[in-house]
Design a protein around this motif. Sequence first.
Motif, PDB file in Angstrom:
ATOM      1  N   GLU A 130      -2.341   7.986   9.445  1.00 45.57           N
ATOM      2  CA  GLU A 130      -2.260   7.084  10.589  1.00 45.57           C
ATOM      3  C   GLU A 130      -1.991   7.804  11.904  1.00 45.57           C
ATOM      4  OE1 GLU A 130      -3.075   4.043  10.046  1.00 45.57           O
ATOM      5  OE2 GLU A 130      -3.096   4.301   7.852  1.00 45.57           O
ATOM      6  N   ARG A 131      -1.606   9.073  11.823  1.00 44.46           N
ATOM      7  CA  ARG A 131      -1.232   9.833  13.003  1.00 44.46           C
ATOM      8  C   ARG A 131      -0.108   9.151  13.779  1.00 44.46           C
ATOM      9  NH1 ARG A 131      -2.478  15.079  12.756  1.00 44.46           N
ATOM     10  NH2 ARG A 131      -4.105  15.201  11.195  1.00 44.46           N
ATOM     11  N   GLU A 132       0.843   8.624  13.017  1.00 49.54           N
ATOM     12  CA  GLU A 132       2.044   8.050  13.613  1.00 49.54           C
ATOM     13  C   GLU A 132       3.192   8.140  12.622  1.00 49.54           C
ATOM     14  OE1 GLU A 132       0.797   4.040  14.566  1.00 49.54           O
ATOM     15  OE2 GLU A 132       1.508   3.281  12.633  1.00 49.54           O
ATOM     16  N   ILE A 133       4.402   8.163  13.152  1.00 53.11           N
ATOM     17  CA  ILE A 133       5.589   8.256  12.319  1.00 53.11           C
ATOM     18  C   ILE A 133       6.554   7.133  12.670  1.00 53.11           C
ATOM     19  CG2 ILE A 133       5.454  10.763  12.063  1.00 53.11           C
ATOM     20  CD1 ILE A 133       7.726  10.886  14.231  1.00 53.11           C
ATOM     21  N   VAL A 134       7.499   6.902  11.773  1.00 56.01           N
ATOM     22  CA  VAL A 134       8.583   5.949  12.033  1.00 56.01           C
ATOM     23  C   VAL A 134       9.888   6.696  11.779  1.00 56.01           C
ATOM     24  CG1 VAL A 134       9.680   3.786  11.352  1.00 56.01           C
ATOM     25  CG2 VAL A 134       7.179   3.968  11.371  1.00 56.01           C
ATOM     26  N   GLN A 135      10.766   6.723  12.774  1.00 57.39           N
ATOM     27  CA  GLN A 135      12.035   7.419  12.625  1.00 57.39           C
ATOM     28  C   GLN A 135      12.934   6.707  11.619  1.00 57.39           C
ATOM     29  OE1 GLN A 135      12.905   7.460  17.000  1.00 57.39           O
ATOM     30  NE2 GLN A 135      13.325   9.635  16.631  1.00 57.39           N
ATOM     31  N   VAL A 136      13.821   7.457  10.999  1.00 64.30           N
ATOM     32  CA  VAL A 136      14.784   6.877  10.065  1.00 64.30           C
ATOM     33  C   VAL A 136      15.658   5.864  10.812  1.00 64.30           C
ATOM     34  CG1 VAL A 136      16.713   7.354   8.517  1.00 64.30           C
ATOM     35  CG2 VAL A 136      14.817   8.985   8.675  1.00 64.30           C
ATOM     36  N   GLY A 137      15.742   4.647  10.268  1.00 66.34           N
ATOM     37  CA  GLY A 137      16.545   3.605  10.896  1.00 66.34           C
ATOM     38  C   GLY A 137      15.806   2.785  11.926  1.00 66.34           C
ATOM     39  N   SER A 138      14.495   3.051  12.099  1.00 65.43           N
ATOM     40  CA  SER A 138      13.701   2.323  13.088  1.00 65.43           C
ATOM     41  C   SER A 138      12.492   1.695  12.419  1.00 65.43           C
ATOM     42  CB  SER A 138      13.241   3.280  14.194  1.00 65.43           C
ATOM     43  OG  SER A 138      12.342   2.643  15.091  1.00 65.43           O
ATOM     44  N   ALA A 139      11.902   0.727  13.100  1.00 72.00           N
ATOM     45  CA  ALA A 139      10.661   0.116  12.608  1.00 72.00           C
ATOM     46  C   ALA A 139       9.529   0.338  13.597  1.00 72.00           C
ATOM     47  CB  ALA A 139      10.869  -1.374  12.372  1.00 72.00           C
ATOM     48  N   LYS A 140       9.813   1.059  14.669  1.00 70.08           N
ATOM     49  CA  LYS A 140       8.831   1.257  15.738  1.00 70.08           C
ATOM     50  C   LYS A 140       8.002   2.513  15.479  1.00 70.08           C
ATOM     51  CE  LYS A 140       8.533   2.133  20.706  1.00 70.08           C
ATOM     52  NZ  LYS A 140       9.326   2.389  21.934  1.00 70.08           N
ATOM     53  N   PRO A 141       6.677   2.367  15.363  1.00 73.56           N
ATOM     54  CA  PRO A 141       5.829   3.545  15.139  1.00 73.56           C
ATOM     55  C   PRO A 141       5.698   4.392  16.408  1.00 73.56           C
ATOM     56  CG  PRO A 141       4.470   1.582  15.324  1.00 73.56           C
ATOM     57  CD  PRO A 141       5.888   1.115  15.355  1.00 73.56           C
ATOM     58  N   ILE A 142       5.607   5.704  16.221  1.00 81.07           N
ATOM     59  CA  ILE A 142       5.439   6.648  17.321  1.00 81.07           C
ATOM     60  C   ILE A 142       4.183   7.467  17.062  1.00 81.07           C
ATOM     61  CG2 ILE A 142       6.437   8.641  18.518  1.00 81.07           C
ATOM     62  CD1 ILE A 142       9.194   7.642  17.624  1.00 81.07           C
ATOM     63  N   SER A 143       3.267   7.477  18.024  1.00 76.69           N
ATOM     64  CA  SER A 143       2.019   8.232  17.871  1.00 76.69           C
ATOM     65  C   SER A 143       2.310   9.732  17.920  1.00 76.69           C
ATOM     66  CB  SER A 143       1.029   7.874  18.980  1.00 76.69           C
ATOM     67  OG  SER A 143       0.640   6.520  18.868  1.00 76.69           O
ATOM     68  N   ILE A 144       1.592  10.483  17.102  1.00 74.74           N
ATOM     69  CA  ILE A 144       1.769  11.936  17.066  1.00 74.74           C
ATOM     70  C   ILE A 144       0.428  12.641  17.242  1.00 74.74           C
ATOM     71  CG2 ILE A 144       3.870  11.976  15.676  1.00 74.74           C
ATOM     72  CD1 ILE A 144       2.018  12.525  13.223  1.00 74.74           C
ATOM     73  N   ASP A 145       0.488  13.809  17.832  1.00 67.23           N
ATOM     74  CA  ASP A 145      -0.700  14.650  17.999  1.00 67.23           C
ATOM     75  C   ASP A 145      -0.308  16.065  17.602  1.00 67.23           C
ATOM     76  OD1 ASP A 145      -3.010  15.975  18.768  1.00 67.23           O
ATOM     77  OD2 ASP A 145      -2.409  16.086  20.883  1.00 67.23           O
ATOM     78  N   VAL A 146      -0.472  16.383  16.324  1.00 67.02           N
ATOM     79  CA  VAL A 146      -0.113  17.709  15.831  1.00 67.02           C
ATOM     80  C   VAL A 146      -1.208  18.243  14.910  1.00 67.02           C
ATOM     81  CG1 VAL A 146       2.381  17.275  15.939  1.00 67.02           C
ATOM     82  CG2 VAL A 146       1.148  16.865  13.798  1.00 67.02           C
ATOM     83  N   ARG A 147      -1.325  19.545  14.882  1.00 68.21           N
ATOM     84  CA  ARG A 147      -2.173  20.210  13.885  1.00 68.21           C
ATOM     85  C   ARG A 147      -1.260  20.514  12.698  1.00 68.21           C
ATOM     86  NH1 ARG A 147      -5.119  25.335  13.611  1.00 68.21           N
ATOM     87  NH2 ARG A 147      -6.670  25.097  11.952  1.00 68.21           N
ATOM     88  N   PHE A 148      -1.706  20.213  11.497  1.00 66.85           N
ATOM     89  CA  PHE A 148      -0.838  20.302  10.330  1.00 66.85           C
ATOM     90  C   PHE A 148      -1.250  21.457   9.438  1.00 66.85           C
ATOM     91  CE2 PHE A 148       0.986  19.013   6.280  1.00 66.85           C
ATOM     92  CZ  PHE A 148       2.253  18.620   6.683  1.00 66.85           C
ATOM     93  N   ILE A 149      -0.277  22.321   9.118  1.00 67.57           N
ATOM     94  CA  ILE A 149      -0.484  23.425   8.188  1.00 67.57           C
ATOM     95  C   ILE A 149       0.612  23.366   7.127  1.00 67.57           C
ATOM     96  CG2 ILE A 149      -0.633  25.936   7.919  1.00 67.57           C
ATOM     97  CD1 ILE A 149      -1.404  26.121  10.858  1.00 67.57           C
ATOM     98  N   ALA A 150       0.245  23.502   5.878  1.00 63.78           N
ATOM     99  CA  ALA A 150       1.220  23.485   4.787  1.00 63.78           C
ATOM    100  C   ALA A 150       1.056  24.747   3.953  1.00 63.78           C
ATOM    101  CB  ALA A 150       1.025  22.246   3.908  1.00 63.78           C
ATOM    102  N   ALA A 151       2.109  25.098   3.230  1.00 69.27           N
ATOM    103  CA  ALA A 151       2.056  26.284   2.371  1.00 69.27           C
ATOM    104  C   ALA A 151       2.860  26.038   1.108  1.00 69.27           C
ATOM    105  CB  ALA A 151       2.599  27.511   3.103  1.00 69.27           C
ATOM    106  N   THR A 152       2.479  26.720   0.044  1.00 69.39           N
ATOM    107  CA  THR A 152       3.204  26.600  -1.217  1.00 69.39           C
ATOM    108  C   THR A 152       2.938  27.815  -2.096  1.00 69.39           C
ATOM    109  OG1 THR A 152       3.567  25.220  -3.177  1.00 69.39           O
ATOM    110  CG2 THR A 152       1.325  25.340  -2.336  1.00 69.39           C
ATOM    111  N   HIS A 153       3.933  28.154  -2.930  1.00 67.25           N
ATOM    112  CA  HIS A 153       3.706  29.188  -3.937  1.00 67.25           C
ATOM    113  C   HIS A 153       3.367  28.545  -5.273  1.00 67.25           C
ATOM    114  CE1 HIS A 153       7.777  28.032  -5.096  1.00 67.25           C
ATOM    115  NE2 HIS A 153       7.596  28.668  -6.226  1.00 67.25           N
ATOM    116  N   GLN A 154       3.407  27.216  -5.317  1.00 62.41           N
ATOM    117  CA  GLN A 154       3.146  26.500  -6.565  1.00 62.41           C
ATOM    118  C   GLN A 154       1.664  26.169  -6.718  1.00 62.41           C
ATOM    119  OE1 GLN A 154       5.740  23.145  -7.287  1.00 62.41           O
ATOM    120  NE2 GLN A 154       7.363  23.994  -6.008  1.00 62.41           N
TER     121      GLN A 154
END
Length: 452
Positions: free
Chosen positions: A261-285
């Motif tokens: 959705e390219r949006e997040i909701v903070q802990v304790g809130s119900a209001k969505p916040i739009s985000i614009d980030v490039r996402f990189i993940a890593a794992t040894h598993q």
Amino acid sequence: MKTKILVIDDEASFRESLEETLADFGFEAVGVASAEEALELSLSDFLMAFIDFELPGMNGLEGLASLKKKTKDSLPVVVLTAHLDSANTIEAMKLGAFDHLTKPVSRASIEKVVAEIRALRMSAPSSETSSSKPFGQAADQQLIARSPAMRDVLKAIGRLSNSDATVLITGETGSGKELVARSLHSSSARASKPMIAINCAAIPETLLESELFGSVRGAFTGASADRKGAFQHAQGGTLFLDEIGDMSLPLQAKLLRALQEREIVQVGSAKPISIDVRFIAATHQNLERAVEAKLFRQDLFYRLNVVQISLPSLRDRPEDIQPLAESFLRVHAGKQPKHFSTEALQKLSRYAFPGNVRELQNIVERSSIMSKGAVIEESEITLGHEQPASGLDQETLKMSLPDAVESLERRMILSALDGSSWNRSEAARKLGIQRQLLYTKMRAYNIVEPLS
């Protein structure tokens, strides 16, 4: 009529040798001594071009950029260099080079790259029906790469420089996954914005959600004010999640929603916040096995695995051991330059490095500190299997029982952390305790990961 290939190199003997090799493969090679001469030719007549990095006048990278511009990116160009340099490889790929080869170039390498380009050109739509697409594109941070496997990693970083695609970096603990992530970020259009790195294995599960998504005042005990999370701090830039395989299933679901959705909701809130980030993940598993075992969400795995970069272990890239060791030594030796003896380098080259690059760095740092002179000898390098035994010595036997237990516990924790390259989850498994208990004991004994 034979297919034409352009060779741009001011060294006549090499140029003529390459022309002969291409002629043996059935091509008509046209050689010139400068990029300026090449730009005077009708470039649409050529299947591809080879260009040397060091040229008089316009250098190889400038020539590459000009060739790509004149042909509207339709001419595949292979850059040749006599001197390996990670930054040059990445920059060449960023500018659109099809490949970056090191002199002297073998016949097999020439045949392979020409065959790849020919197959690609034959399968590509014609210019009348489709606009030209780049053949290759980047990154930067000094990754040392002499081995073919790591040079492939550099090329992948270069080609991803103009993309916002999600990247999954896989590899053993200590193999350099975060360095690759930082190279991906620094070569991208988001380089001027922040890159935020979060190690999912290093943060207790109860805190990880608020670290990622932020929290509002009153969300939990101690939340006295609104607090931004990693997604918000990375706005416009890159968010790097290391050891994502350690993330709990409930949190995986929230991360999936953020990616979709390219949006997040903070802990304790119900209001969505739009985000614009490039996402990189890593794992040894092995995330595919984790999916099969119902430990990792399949839909999140597909979201993350858009582009995968697999890092080789250090034992699978022995050509990189010496330049890495010498690079680390320059850093740790400081104002008193040191170097390794031939025997010392041979000893390092024979070792398997279960802790990968991070272990090599620790070994070099320890050797630099303990070495008495300007030359580090073979006897001054202590490898993992040669570490002094950690049994009970006379000093420990003189302690009270509580102090002795604490001393032994601390040494066991340090040994497990060092043996797992400071991966907390792996260390906890080795010790046979819960990860949360490991965190508690690390705080109690003031155990902090050394700077790398």
